[in-house]
Design a protein around this motif. Structure first.
Motif, short mmCIF file in Angstrom:
data_model
loop_
_atom_site.label_atom_id
_atom_site.label_comp_id
_atom_site.label_asym_id
_atom_site.label_seq_id
_atom_site.Cartn_x
_atom_site.Cartn_y
_atom_site.Cartn_z
N UNK A 32 0.84 -1.18 0.00
CA UNK A 32 0.00 0.00 0.00
C UNK A 32 0.89 1.24 0.00
N UNK A 33 0.38 2.33 -0.57
CA UNK A 33 1.11 3.60 -0.56
C UNK A 33 0.11 4.74 -0.43
N UNK A 34 0.53 5.76 0.30
CA UNK A 34 -0.29 6.95 0.47
C UNK A 34 -0.22 7.78 -0.80
N UNK A 35 -1.36 8.19 -1.30
CA UNK A 35 -1.45 9.05 -2.48
C UNK A 35 -1.89 10.44 -2.02
N UNK A 36 -0.95 11.41 -1.94
CA UNK A 36 -1.29 12.73 -1.40
C UNK A 36 -2.37 13.47 -2.19
N UNK A 37 -2.41 13.29 -3.50
CA UNK A 37 -3.42 13.99 -4.30
C UNK A 37 -4.84 13.51 -3.96
N UNK A 60 7.80 9.19 6.92
CA UNK A 60 7.80 10.32 7.84
C UNK A 60 7.15 11.50 7.13
N UNK A 61 6.05 12.03 7.69
CA UNK A 61 5.38 13.15 7.03
C UNK A 61 6.25 14.40 6.99
N UNK A 62 5.92 15.30 6.09
CA UNK A 62 6.62 16.58 5.90
C UNK A 62 8.09 16.39 5.57
N UNK A 63 8.40 15.28 4.88
CA UNK A 63 9.75 15.03 4.38
C UNK A 63 9.67 14.64 2.91
N UNK A 67 14.18 10.66 -4.13
CA UNK A 67 13.32 10.04 -5.15
C UNK A 67 12.00 10.80 -5.32
N UNK A 68 11.80 11.87 -4.51
CA UNK A 68 10.59 12.67 -4.62
C UNK A 68 9.48 12.25 -3.68
N UNK A 69 9.61 11.08 -3.07
CA UNK A 69 8.60 10.58 -2.14
C UNK A 69 9.00 10.91 -0.71
N UNK A 70 8.05 10.87 0.23
CA UNK A 70 8.43 11.02 1.63
C UNK A 70 9.44 9.93 2.03
N UNK A 71 10.22 10.21 3.07
CA UNK A 71 11.26 9.28 3.50
C UNK A 71 10.63 8.01 4.06
N UNK A 72 11.12 6.86 3.58
CA UNK A 72 10.63 5.54 3.97
C UNK A 72 11.16 5.12 5.33
N UNK A 73 10.32 4.41 6.08
CA UNK A 73 10.70 3.91 7.40
C UNK A 73 10.16 2.49 7.60
N UNK A 74 11.01 1.62 8.10
CA UNK A 74 10.61 0.28 8.52
C UNK A 74 10.54 0.33 10.05
N UNK A 75 9.37 0.00 10.62
CA UNK A 75 9.14 0.17 12.06
C UNK A 75 9.04 -1.19 12.75
N UNK A 171 17.32 16.64 6.44
CA UNK A 171 17.52 16.96 5.01
C UNK A 171 16.20 16.80 4.26
N UNK A 172 15.43 15.76 4.59
CA UNK A 172 14.15 15.49 3.95
C UNK A 172 13.12 16.59 4.24
N UNK A 173 13.19 17.15 5.44
CA UNK A 173 12.28 18.26 5.78
C UNK A 173 12.63 19.49 4.92
N UNK A 174 13.91 19.74 4.73
CA UNK A 174 14.33 20.88 3.91
C UNK A 174 13.90 20.69 2.46
N UNK A 175 14.04 19.46 1.94
CA UNK A 175 13.61 19.18 0.56
C UNK A 175 12.10 19.37 0.41
N UNK A 176 11.34 18.93 1.41
CA UNK A 176 9.88 19.04 1.35
C UNK A 176 9.43 20.50 1.42
#
Length: 178
Positions: A32-37, A60-63, A67-75, A171-176
Protein backbone atom coordinates in the motif's frame (compact mmCIF):
# COMPACT_ATOMS: atom_id res chain seq x y z
CA UNK A 1 -10.54 20.37 10.37
CA UNK A 2 -9.00 17.46 8.48
CA UNK A 3 -5.25 17.47 7.89
CA UNK A 4 -3.58 15.61 5.02
CA UNK A 5 -1.39 12.83 6.41
CA UNK A 6 1.71 13.90 4.47
CA UNK A 7 1.56 17.41 6.00
CA UNK A 8 1.63 16.32 9.65
CA UNK A 9 4.81 17.38 11.48
CA UNK A 10 7.82 15.08 11.10
CA UNK A 11 8.43 15.16 14.83
CA UNK A 12 6.27 15.36 17.94
CA UNK A 13 7.21 18.64 19.64
CA UNK A 14 6.62 17.33 23.17
CA UNK A 15 8.09 13.84 23.08
CA UNK A 16 10.75 14.53 20.39
CA UNK A 17 9.79 11.19 18.83
CA UNK A 18 9.35 11.10 15.07
CA UNK A 19 5.95 10.60 13.45
CA UNK A 20 5.38 7.80 10.95
CA UNK A 21 2.32 7.04 8.84
CA UNK A 22 2.04 3.30 8.24
CA UNK A 23 1.29 2.31 4.66
CA UNK A 24 1.89 -1.46 4.69
CA UNK A 25 1.57 -3.58 7.85
CA UNK A 26 3.94 -6.36 8.88
CA UNK A 27 3.04 -9.68 7.26
CA UNK A 28 1.17 -8.18 4.32
CA UNK A 29 1.70 -9.31 0.73
CA UNK A 30 -0.18 -6.22 -0.42
CA UNK A 31 1.94 -3.11 -0.96
CA UNK A 32 0.00 0.00 0.00
CA UNK A 33 1.11 3.60 -0.56
CA UNK A 34 -0.29 6.95 0.47
CA UNK A 35 -1.45 9.05 -2.48
CA UNK A 36 -1.29 12.73 -1.40
CA UNK A 37 -3.42 13.99 -4.30
CA UNK A 38 -6.25 11.66 -3.25
CA UNK A 39 -5.44 11.76 0.48
CA UNK A 40 -5.98 7.98 0.50
CA UNK A 41 -3.99 4.80 0.99
CA UNK A 42 -3.99 2.91 -2.32
CA UNK A 43 -3.07 -0.66 -3.25
CA UNK A 44 0.10 -0.42 -5.37
CA UNK A 45 0.96 -4.06 -5.89
CA UNK A 46 1.08 -7.59 -4.54
CA UNK A 47 4.26 -9.38 -3.51
CA UNK A 48 4.97 -12.84 -4.93
CA UNK A 49 3.63 -15.88 -3.08
CA UNK A 50 5.75 -16.57 -0.02
CA UNK A 51 6.86 -12.93 0.36
CA UNK A 52 5.57 -10.44 2.90
CA UNK A 53 6.69 -7.26 4.62
CA UNK A 54 8.93 -8.19 7.57
CA UNK A 55 7.86 -5.15 9.64
CA UNK A 56 5.43 -2.26 9.33
CA UNK A 57 6.45 0.08 6.51
CA UNK A 58 5.57 3.74 6.12
CA UNK A 59 6.87 7.27 5.81
CA UNK A 60 7.80 10.32 7.84
CA UNK A 61 5.38 13.15 7.03
CA UNK A 62 6.62 16.58 5.90
CA UNK A 63 9.75 15.03 4.38
CA UNK A 64 10.91 14.25 0.87
CA UNK A 65 13.69 11.92 -0.21
CA UNK A 66 15.80 12.33 -3.33
CA UNK A 67 13.32 10.04 -5.15
CA UNK A 68 10.59 12.67 -4.62
CA UNK A 69 8.60 10.58 -2.14
CA UNK A 70 8.43 11.02 1.63
CA UNK A 71 11.26 9.28 3.50
CA UNK A 72 10.63 5.54 3.97
CA UNK A 73 10.70 3.91 7.40
CA UNK A 74 10.61 0.28 8.52
CA UNK A 75 9.14 0.17 12.06
CA UNK A 76 9.85 -2.61 14.54
CA UNK A 77 6.98 -3.11 16.97
CA UNK A 78 5.18 -5.87 18.82
CA UNK A 79 2.17 -6.36 16.52
CA UNK A 80 1.22 -5.01 13.09
CA UNK A 81 -0.51 -1.64 12.79
CA UNK A 82 -2.83 -0.78 9.88
CA UNK A 83 -2.59 1.47 6.81
CA UNK A 84 -3.02 5.13 7.74
CA UNK A 85 -2.09 4.64 11.39
CA UNK A 86 0.02 7.41 12.99
CA UNK A 87 2.86 6.10 15.17
CA UNK A 88 5.50 7.80 17.26
CA UNK A 89 8.89 6.17 16.76
CA UNK A 90 12.49 6.37 17.85
CA UNK A 91 14.94 6.26 14.96
CA UNK A 92 17.67 3.66 15.38
CA UNK A 93 19.42 3.86 12.02
CA UNK A 94 19.27 3.77 8.26
CA UNK A 95 20.12 1.57 5.34
CA UNK A 96 21.39 4.12 2.86
CA UNK A 97 20.82 2.74 -0.61
CA UNK A 98 20.61 3.28 -4.33
CA UNK A 99 17.63 1.95 -6.20
CA UNK A 100 17.89 1.13 -9.88
CA UNK A 101 14.49 1.30 -11.53
CA UNK A 102 13.48 -1.01 -14.38
CA UNK A 103 13.98 1.92 -16.81
CA UNK A 104 17.64 2.22 -15.69
CA UNK A 105 17.27 5.36 -13.53
CA UNK A 106 19.38 5.34 -10.38
CA UNK A 107 17.94 7.09 -7.32
CA UNK A 108 19.08 7.41 -3.74
CA UNK A 109 16.32 5.70 -1.73
CA UNK A 110 17.24 5.23 1.91
CA UNK A 111 15.25 3.11 4.36
CA UNK A 112 15.17 4.39 7.91
CA UNK A 113 14.87 1.89 10.75
CA UNK A 114 12.81 2.76 13.81
CA UNK A 115 11.21 1.31 16.92
CA UNK A 116 7.66 2.17 17.95
CA UNK A 117 7.62 4.33 21.08
CA UNK A 118 4.93 1.94 22.41
CA UNK A 119 6.91 -1.25 21.75
CA UNK A 120 7.67 -3.45 24.72
CA UNK A 121 9.54 -6.13 22.80
CA UNK A 122 12.02 -3.76 21.08
CA UNK A 123 12.52 -1.04 23.73
CA UNK A 124 16.13 -2.11 24.25
CA UNK A 125 17.01 -1.14 20.67
CA UNK A 126 18.64 2.29 20.63
CA UNK A 127 20.89 2.13 17.56
CA UNK A 128 21.42 0.02 14.45
CA UNK A 129 24.37 -1.62 16.25
CA UNK A 130 21.82 -3.22 18.59
CA UNK A 131 20.35 -5.24 15.68
CA UNK A 132 21.99 -8.55 14.83
CA UNK A 133 23.97 -8.70 11.58
CA UNK A 134 21.64 -11.52 10.49
CA UNK A 135 18.51 -9.38 10.95
CA UNK A 136 20.08 -6.48 9.02
CA UNK A 137 21.03 -8.88 6.23
CA UNK A 138 17.45 -10.22 6.13
CA UNK A 139 15.98 -6.69 5.96
CA UNK A 140 18.33 -5.76 3.11
CA UNK A 141 17.49 -9.05 1.38
CA UNK A 142 13.76 -8.24 1.62
CA UNK A 143 14.27 -4.88 -0.12
CA UNK A 144 16.52 -6.51 -2.72
CA UNK A 145 13.90 -9.21 -3.45
CA UNK A 146 11.04 -6.70 -3.45
CA UNK A 147 12.76 -4.49 -6.02
CA UNK A 148 13.93 -7.44 -8.11
CA UNK A 149 10.32 -8.67 -8.39
CA UNK A 150 9.42 -5.23 -9.84
CA UNK A 151 12.29 -5.38 -12.35
CA UNK A 152 14.56 -3.06 -10.36
CA UNK A 153 17.52 -3.38 -8.04
CA UNK A 154 18.20 -2.30 -4.45
CA UNK A 155 21.84 -1.67 -3.57
CA UNK A 156 22.72 -0.92 0.06
CA UNK A 157 25.52 1.65 0.18
CA UNK A 158 26.04 1.79 3.95
CA UNK A 159 24.41 1.22 7.31
CA UNK A 160 24.13 4.29 9.53
CA UNK A 161 23.21 4.88 13.14
CA UNK A 162 20.47 6.89 14.82
CA UNK A 163 22.25 10.26 14.52
CA UNK A 164 22.65 9.91 10.74
CA UNK A 165 19.01 8.78 10.43
CA UNK A 166 17.93 12.00 12.18
CA UNK A 167 20.12 14.01 9.78
CA UNK A 168 18.44 12.30 6.83
CA UNK A 169 15.05 13.37 8.22
CA UNK A 170 16.31 16.95 8.65
CA UNK A 171 17.52 16.96 5.01
CA UNK A 172 14.15 15.49 3.95
CA UNK A 173 12.28 18.26 5.78
CA UNK A 174 14.33 20.88 3.91
CA UNK A 175 13.61 19.18 0.56
CA UNK A 176 9.88 19.04 1.35
CA UNK A 177 9.80 22.73 2.33
CA UNK A 178 11.65 23.87 -0.82
Amino acid sequence: MAVALHTLPAQNAESKNFNVIIETPKGSRNKFAYEPDLELIQLKGVLPEGSSFPYDFGFIPSTRGEDGDPIDVLVLMDAPAFPGCLLEVRLIGAIEAEQIENDGRVEKNDRLLAVSAMSRQHQHLQDIKDLSPQLLHEIEHFFHSYNEAKGGEFKPVRRSGAKQAAKLVEQGQKLAAA
